[in-house]
Motif scaffolding. Structure first.
Motif, PDB file in Angstrom:
ATOM      1  N   GLY B 269      13.756   7.610  19.234  1.00  0.00           N
ATOM      2  CA  GLY B 269      12.716   8.418  18.608  1.00  0.00           C
ATOM      3  C   GLY B 269      12.786   9.827  19.164  1.00  0.00           C
ATOM      4  N   ASN B 270      11.895  10.681  18.696  1.00  0.00           N
ATOM      5  CA  ASN B 270      11.907  12.054  19.195  1.00  0.00           C
ATOM      6  C   ASN B 270      11.668  12.108  20.706  1.00  0.00           C
ATOM      7  OD1 ASN B 270      12.501  13.621  16.906  1.00  0.00           O
ATOM      8  ND2 ASN B 270      10.416  13.360  16.132  1.00  0.00           N
ATOM      9  N   LEU B 291      18.768   0.784  18.917  1.00  0.00           N
ATOM     10  CA  LEU B 291      18.951  -0.260  17.911  1.00  0.00           C
ATOM     11  C   LEU B 291      19.418   0.343  16.601  1.00  0.00           C
ATOM     12  CD1 LEU B 291      15.590  -2.217  18.332  1.00  0.00           C
ATOM     13  CD2 LEU B 291      17.863  -3.013  19.033  1.00  0.00           C
ATOM     14  N   GLU B 292      18.857   1.522  16.270  1.00  0.00           N
ATOM     15  CA  GLU B 292      19.046   2.089  14.940  1.00  0.00           C
ATOM     16  C   GLU B 292      20.483   2.544  14.722  1.00  0.00           C
ATOM     17  OE1 GLU B 292      16.686   2.907  17.081  1.00  0.00           O
ATOM     18  OE2 GLU B 292      14.755   2.612  16.106  1.00  0.00           O
ATOM     19  N   CYS B 293      20.839   2.635  13.456  1.00  0.00           N
ATOM     20  CA  CYS B 293      22.201   3.053  13.130  1.00  0.00           C
ATOM     21  C   CYS B 293      22.244   4.549  12.884  1.00  0.00           C
ATOM     22  CB  CYS B 293      22.699   2.311  11.890  1.00  0.00           C
ATOM     23  SG  CYS B 293      21.815   2.758  10.381  1.00  0.00           S
ATOM     24  N   ASP B 300      17.325   1.664   8.424  1.00  0.00           N
ATOM     25  CA  ASP B 300      17.560   1.397   9.848  1.00  0.00           C
ATOM     26  C   ASP B 300      18.029   2.628  10.617  1.00  0.00           C
ATOM     27  OD1 ASP B 300      18.871  -2.025   9.623  1.00  0.00           O
ATOM     28  OD2 ASP B 300      16.865  -1.180   9.415  1.00  0.00           O
ATOM     29  N   GLY B 301      18.021   3.789   9.982  1.00  0.00           N
ATOM     30  CA  GLY B 301      18.591   4.977  10.617  1.00  0.00           C
ATOM     31  C   GLY B 301      17.771   5.485  11.789  1.00  0.00           C
ATOM     32  N   ILE B 302      18.425   6.269  12.627  1.00  0.00           N
ATOM     33  CA  ILE B 302      17.760   6.844  13.798  1.00  0.00           C
ATOM     34  C   ILE B 302      16.542   7.645  13.335  1.00  0.00           C
ATOM     35  CG2 ILE B 302      17.995   8.529  15.673  1.00  0.00           C
ATOM     36  CD1 ILE B 302      20.892   7.727  15.917  1.00  0.00           C
ATOM     37  N   ARG B 345      20.902  -5.666  12.378  1.00  0.00           N
ATOM     38  CA  ARG B 345      19.839  -5.216  11.448  1.00  0.00           C
ATOM     39  C   ARG B 345      18.583  -4.946  12.241  1.00  0.00           C
ATOM     40  NH1 ARG B 345      17.921  -7.678   5.713  1.00  0.00           N
ATOM     41  NH2 ARG B 345      17.498  -9.593   6.810  1.00  0.00           N
ATOM     42  N   VAL B 346      17.879  -3.876  11.862  1.00  0.00           N
ATOM     43  CA  VAL B 346      16.644  -3.559  12.588  1.00  0.00           C
ATOM     44  C   VAL B 346      15.419  -4.068  11.827  1.00  0.00           C
ATOM     45  CG1 VAL B 346      15.255  -1.691  13.578  1.00  0.00           C
ATOM     46  CG2 VAL B 346      17.739  -1.494  13.521  1.00  0.00           C
TER      47      VAL B 346
END
Lengths: 331, 596, 134
Positions: B269-270, B291-293, B300-302, B345-346
């Motif tokens: 996250g930020n 976790l994110e892609c 599922d992106g950052i 997968r998130v």
């Protein structure tokens, strides 16, 4: 028996088409002839000016005057009929706005006389003759009316009570106008006896025209095979209908010709040409100088087209020509 | 239709469906973005001459948002919805605000105190972060006497955790300190909820008429893998991002604290990026695990801002995406490695439910692990204060923010729902409104506003946004701002790009600078209109339209979209359209009659 | 030389908005500040000539900068066609000028007007020819 109302029908600077349009009432004309007393109708009947001069003021119920005023005789007759009539109806585009001869106002009188008597390629005039208002011959004096500097519409020489535009006005409007007069059911003085809106209101092509007409190329009517179902403007052809009063029954549109504006400006508008210019500019699709230049240079003669019938009464027509009289054509 | 007042402002009856440009809908406090854009675009050419105008614009923004100085450094939500984004780039609204705050922050020090009679009673606000401060401001304006109970030694809450290279401390401290001074708000530092007389019960007994709880989320989330808490979080060398940033903000960390150290930051996250880039500036060699892609367009992106990701990448931070943490291992009580299986997968249909492939696992070694996977409220404390319902949830009406367990208590900001700074600020405004209504004996509003966004007007050309310059990465590993702000010229040009998508009723900039006396309504004379549609073509705002009447088409105007520009009037071939009460034509006639 | 009368329309968003109108008006005669060049009806231009103006100067916003998106473009199109009509009627297109630029303090407006006056004054000295070119 009550005396029949007196009606005068007179042409000034006209072509005869307006008188013809009245004749085109056909059988209805006979009904009119029964109901009124025609006291002047140069194209059809043999009354003379002195018959009119001998009448009392206001003795004529209605004078139907067509044609514009460009010489002293036309002005004299217009004023005579005004004096002797209760109501004056300006009949046809020439009387209402000046008509096609009004385009002469793009030139000066000098220009016109030079062309006709000297410069036109087919002129043979070795004595450099010019028409004169007075010419002495052996038999006496020949006179011609004075040829004015400009063409004028009827209301620029006399007060006009009603207007019936058109070149010529269509028979149905003529019949309605005459009936309304005889039945005393005329609107406020100064009114035009025709619908108020523009031709688009009754044009059969209005419904199918695109919501946003975007002209990216201007074409003249003879350059394309115009589709009979599509709005002319949408085809890139300049059609004056959008800035012209309704009432003609879309007679030109119906034969696949764009409107030329013979019914003059829409109710309340003084200069149809300026409106046409505004509107045309608005629907031209050009976003930069190059495109603007390209498209506007495709307009062959905006002044002649937009002011074909209405130059004398227009705002443009009232301007002084300051920079030369050649009236150069653009494009 | 429009009626004018003496000030020349136009009044339109409040529509239930509110019409705003998309940027103002996205802004949680519906700030006057369009109006300030227009005003900035009309500033004079030199800073000396522009200063007065900038402060005037700032004063207008301050009226609703006394924290606007800060937004220009850390927000920018509006840009995500700017219609211009599809034509080359959103208007750089955040930088425009930053430009304003460059001048306005200094002015704040001299801004005179507000003169308000505070006779409507005392309100207690727990938490001096953005939510509490906004509520304090709004309630003070309404005549309440405010006491902020702040658990720490400074106001600003979570804003202090934003690194200095994003938000200079001087801007933050000047803004919050002067807010207190200007509004005459009382602050008790080091006052924690639940201690001494600072409990809900005692505050009410002591005469506070209502309590607004905006104490945020002080607790860092622990790492879990599936349902289990990950082993190893108690090892030495394992810390949490929130605590780390807290210490940095207090100046307790030396500049090369992480020199020659390998730091692993867990999260994307930020706040995780703040942590990683701060650690980088302290000399560390940083790797991130999340976790994110990498594909931000995927669900599922950052989640962090694209600028953060780009900045981190430029600064040499390596990101191991699509990785979870199964275990943190160490030796002799000291952290050594993290074990990271691939996250396949998130999110699934039920929500956050990460799935892993433990056969594909990498092991990263390092000196320090910083866990930054989110923050949570102090539920124990809230339970003690009797604010949880029988199901153990913090219950507050989501529209009025009133506690459903104790009507004197209102709850907002991150403590209720973790979100952006400006969302917390909006909750402060909402809570203030609710408290005021509650104490007046009125029914609290529960109507949610429904907004309709406007699209981009048609225009012949679109301009590129001003380029934003960053100090090159090798030169920016310090805590100064690396983003170059806009010059006056750039600000004027950038503000001029604003296409003014929104309706006049939400703007009225032209009236406030005296260009027009009022917004003229368009009147169509249906006796003249033939439905030719030229007005529809020339109107850039989709205001002029054709409607069906008695089987014919006739021109109509959507008054909310009309900008009273008057272009349709000359274009109409029948002179059927006019601007009511517009004196332009009369003025022109007069000038032409009196030609000199 | 006879004093020329030039009517000047200027768009408020790019011309003179930083100076008080009454101050500027002392230096600019026959001045009509208007909210957008796109609002200028060709009727105003023709009326100016009817009332004795020697020229009409329209100061609009730079390309791409119109507050109402494309008012300066609309003005350009309209004036391009209007000039054709004026020319047919014997009025040179130089008498209607459109300048797309910005001058926030408005101090340049009198300069544009006097420059236009110079251009037009040479027009006024052309003899009104009665010879027809073919």
């Amino acid at each position: 028996m009550a005396t029949k109302p007196k009606v005068a029908i007179c042409w000034l600077g006209g072509c005869g088409g307006c008188d013809e349009a009245i004749v085109d009432l056909n059988e209805a004309l006979l009904g009119v002839a029964d109901a009124v007393d025609i006291v002047l109708w140069p194209i059809a009947l043999d009354f003379k000016y002195h018959h009119i001069r001998s009448m009392a003021d206001g003795e004529i119920t209605l004078s139907i005057i067509n044609g514009n005023v460009r010489n002293s005789e036309q002005e004299e007759i217009a004023k005579l009929l005004r004096q002797k009539s209760q109501l004056v109806l300006g009949f046809g585009a020439c009387a209402c706005f000046g008509g096609t001869p009004g385009m002469a106002n793009f030139r000066t009188k000098q220009d016109i006389l030079n062309w006709v008597y000297k410069d036109a390629p087919t002129v043979v005039n070795p004595n450099k003759s010019r028409p004169q208002t007075v010419t002495r011959v052996d038999e006496g004096e020949l006179t011609l009316p004075e040829f004015y500097e400009t063409v004028k519409a009827l209301n620029q020489v006399i007060n006009v009570d009603y207007y019936l535009p058109g070149c010529p006005p269509p028979t149905d409007l003529i019949a309605t106008a005459i009936t309304a007069t005889l039945e005393n059911k005329l609107p406020l003085k100064g009114s035009s006896l025709a619908p108020h809106k523009s031709l688009c209101d009754s044009c059969p092509r209005n419904e199918t025209k695109p919501l946003k007409i975007k002209i990216d190329e201007i074409k003249r009517i003879h350059e394309i095979e115009a589709s009979p179902d599509t709005c002319f403007l949408a085809q890139g052809v300049i059609c004056m209908g959008i800035a012209t009063r309704d009432g003609c029954g879309t007679s030109c549109i119906n034969i696949n010709m764009p409107c030329r504006g013979c019914f003059g400006p829409v109710e309340g508008v003084k200069d149809a040409g300026l409106k046409m210019i505004s509107t045309l500019a608005a629907i031209i699709d050009a976003n930069n100088d190059t495109d603007i230049e390209k498209i506007t240079s495709q307009i062959a003669d905006i002044a002649g087209y937009s002011y074909r019938f209405s130059l004398p009464t227009s705002m443009l027509g009232a301007l002084k020509k300051r920079d030369g009289t050649q009236g150069e054509q653009v494009g | 239709m429009w009626k004018t007042s003496e000030t020349g402002g136009a009044h339109v009856e409040q529509a239930i469906k509110q019409l705003l440009p998309p940027c103002q809908i996205k802004c949680p406090i519906n700030e006057d973005i369009q109006r300030t854009n227009v005003l900035i675009s009309l500033l004079p050419n030199t800073m000396e001459e522009a200063r007065g105008g900038i402060i005037q614009i700032g004063e207008h923004l301050y009226e609703r948002n006394p924290l606007f100085n800060i937004c220009g450094y850390v927000c920018g939500l509006c840009e995500l919805e700017c219609n211009y984004k599809n034509e080359g780039g959103a208007v750089r609204r955040r930088l425009l605000k930053r430009f304003l705050s460059d001048t306005y922050t200094d002015y704040l020090k001299e801004k005179p105190e507000a003169i308000i009679v505070k006779d409507r009673g005392d309100i207690a606000i727990i938490g001096g972060g953005p939510s509490g401060l906004m509520a304090a401001y709004q309630l003070s304006k309404l005549g309440y006497r405010i006491t902020i109970f702040e658990s720490g030694d400074r106001l600003g809450g979570a804003l202090w955790l934003i690194p200095e290279y994003r938000l200079p401390k001087a801007v933050l401290s000047t803004t919050v300190e002067n807010l207190i001074r200007i509004m005459g708000i009382d602050v008790r530092y080091n006052s924690k909820l639940g201690e001494g007389r600072t409990t809900v019960k005692r505050l009410i007994n002591d005469g506070f008429k209502a309590v607004f709880i905006a104490k945020g989320t002080p607790n860092a989330r622990q790492l879990t893998f599936g349902k289990d808490i990950v082993e190893g979080q108690e090892l030495s060398g394992v810390m949490y991002g929130l605590d780390f940033l807290y210490e940095v903000s207090h100046g307790n960390i030396s500049p090369d604290y992480f020199k020659n150290k390998k730091i692993i930051v867990i999260g994307a996250g930020n706040v995780a990026f703040d942590t990683a880039r701060t650690a980088r500036r302290l000399g560390g060699d940083i790797a991130m695990v999340c976790l994110e892609c990498e594909d931000k367009s995927h669900r599922d992106g950052i989640p962090a801002d694209i600028d953060e990701i780009r900045g981190a990448w430029e600064e040499g931070i390596k990101i191991h995406a699509s990785r979870g943490v199964r275990k943190i291992s160490g030796k002799s009580g000291k952290f050594e490695k993290v074990h990271c299986p691939r996250c396949t997968r998130v999110y699934n249909e039920k929500g956050f439910n990460p799935e892993f492939d433990t056969n594909d696992e990498i092991v990263l070694d390092g000196d320090i692990v910083i866990i930054t996977i989110g923050q949570a409220a102090d539920r124990e404390l809230l339970k003690k204060e009797g604010l949880l319902d029988e199901l153990g949830r913090l219950s507050a009406d989501p529209h009025t923010l009133q506690s459903q367990v104790n009507p004197h208590v209102f709850i907002g900001g991150d403590v209720r729902r973790v979100g952006f700074m400006v969302e917390a600020m909006m909750e402060g405004i909402t809570a203030a409104e609710s408290i005021n209504q509650y104490l007046n004996g009125e029914n609290l509003k529960t109507v949610k506003k429904d907004y309709e966004p406007f699209g981009l007007p048609e225009r012949p050309m679109y301009k590129q946004p001003t380029e934003v310059l960053w100090i090159p990465p090798e030169k920016r590993l310090h805590f100064q701002m690396f983003e170059k702000g806009l010059t006056l010229r750039e600000a004027i040009d950038e503000a001029k790009r604003c296409a003014t998508c929104g309706p006049c009723v939400s703007c009225k900039a032209c009236i406030s600078i005296g260009f027009e006396k009022s917004l003229y309504a368009v009147k169509v004379d249906e006796a003249k209109c033939s439905g030719c549609g030229v007005c529809v073509y020339i109107c850039n705002y989709d205001s002029a339209r054709l409607k069906s009447k008695d089987g014919k088409l006739t021109s109509d105007t959507d008054i909310f979209r009309c900008k009273s520009c008057g272009m349709c009037v000359p274009a109409c071939p029948s002179s059927a359209r006019q601007l009511v009460d517009d004196l332009t034509a009369a003025k022109i006639s007069k000038t032409l009659t009196e030609l000199a | 030389m006879k004093k020329l009368k030039i009517v000047c329309f200027s768009c408020k968003f790019s011309w003179g908005y930083l100076t008080d109108d009454t101050l500027l008006a002392a230096d600019i005669k026959n001045w009509v500040p208007i909210i957008c060049a796109g609002k200028i009806d060709p009727e105003y231009v023709v009326e100016a000539f009817t009332r004795g103006a020697d020229g009409v100067l329209i100061l609009g916003c730079p390309e791409g900068d119109c507050h109402y998106q494309d008012g300066n473009l609309e003005a350009r199109k309209r004036l391009a066609i209007l000039r054709q009509a004026l020319l047919t009627h014997g009025i040179r297109p130089e008498r209607v000028k459109l300048v797309l630029s910005r001058n926030p303090d408005g101090k340049d407006i009198p300069v544009y007007i006097s420059e236009m006056a110079k251009t037009i004054s040479s027009l006024n000295q052309e003899p009104v020819s009665t010879e027809r070119t073919s």
